[in-house]
Design an enzyme around this catalytic site. Structure first.
Site, PDB file in Angstrom:
ATOM      1  N   HIS A 186      13.448 -14.595  13.286  1.00 30.13           N
ATOM      2  CA  HIS A 186      12.689 -14.174  14.652  1.00 30.13           C
ATOM      3  C   HIS A 186      11.361 -14.673  15.312  1.00 30.13           C
ATOM      4  CE1 HIS A 186      16.970 -12.089  16.366  1.00 30.13           C
ATOM      5  NE2 HIS A 186      16.503 -12.912  14.842  1.00 30.13           N
ATOM      6  N   CYS A 190       1.213  -1.144  -0.160  1.00 29.76           N
ATOM      7  CA  CYS A 190      -0.005  -0.003  -0.469  1.00 29.76           C
ATOM      8  C   CYS A 190       1.247   1.049  -0.027  1.00 29.76           C
ATOM      9  CB  CYS A 190      -1.293   0.141   0.812  1.00 29.76           C
ATOM     10  SG  CYS A 190      -0.169  -0.539   2.521  1.00 29.76           S
ATOM     11  N   GLY A 225       2.575   0.802   3.729  1.00 27.20           N
ATOM     12  CA  GLY A 225       2.782  -0.679   4.210  1.00 27.20           C
ATOM     13  C   GLY A 225       2.331  -0.725   6.186  1.00 27.20           C
ATOM     14  N   VAL A 226       1.776   0.497   6.263  1.00 21.90           N
ATOM     15  CA  VAL A 226       1.216   0.073   7.475  1.00 21.90           C
ATOM     16  C   VAL A 226       0.178   0.111   7.292  1.00 21.90           C
ATOM     17  CG1 VAL A 226       0.947   1.986   9.593  1.00 21.90           C
ATOM     18  CG2 VAL A 226       3.573   1.878   8.506  1.00 21.90           C
TER      19      VAL A 226
END
Length: 163
Positions: free
Chosen positions: A110, A77, A80-81
């Site tokens: 991780h 998008c 990105g958030v």
């Protein structure tokens, strides 16, 4: 690409979705992944001139992961958030908005993230493609400390008992 990344690169089934702000980066990512031999489940968009909404793509990509239709997903998008926020609302989805290659591979190694979120308006195209390569090449390490942390995330994700 680093030598260790090259060794871990194997064919995967990858869902990809992008809103209008994610186009045309979406096209470049699809081309790169297809050329590398990955199977792509493409949720669009392929029209950058028509406004649409990133939560729709986050739902489609997340549901493809939940149903085991694909191994991982990529959302694009503007920043990105928003895509990461929306995708993380789906049970079992761990989405990371990444703007550098370290976060791209570390989020898989991780945190066992299964969705990479990119910001087409804030991350240059070549860097975005490097982040995609790092994310796709990485694998969860399964170390005890990471398993312990993921178990705590699962507890947070589980709704409280209705009483």
């Amino acid at each position: 690409m680093l030598g260790s990344e090259r060794e871990l690169w194997f064919e995967m089934r990858i869902a990809i979705g992008a809103d209008h702000a994610g186009y045309p980066l979406n096209e470049r990512v699809i081309a790169q992944l297809s050329k590398a031999g990955h199977e792509i489940v493409d949720f669009g968009t392929h029209v950058g001139s028509v406004e649409d909404d990133y939560p729709d793509y986050a739902r489609a990509v997340g549901q493809a992961i939940q149903s085991a239709q694909v191994d991982i997903g990529i959302l694009i998008c503007g920043s990105g958030v928003g895509a990461a926020v929306a995708a993380n609302k789906l049970h079992g989805i761990r989405a990371a908005a990444c703007g550098d290659t370290y976060s791209g591979h570390q989020s898989r190694e991780h945190d066992d993230c299964n969705v990479l979120c990119l910001g087409a308006r804030v991350t240059g195209e070549e860097l975005a493609l490097e982040i995609v390569r790092a994310f796709v090449a990485a694998q969860f390490t399964g170390e005890d400390r990471h398993l312990r942390r993921l178990a705590k995330i699962s507890e947070i994700e589980t709704p409280p008992e209705q009483g």
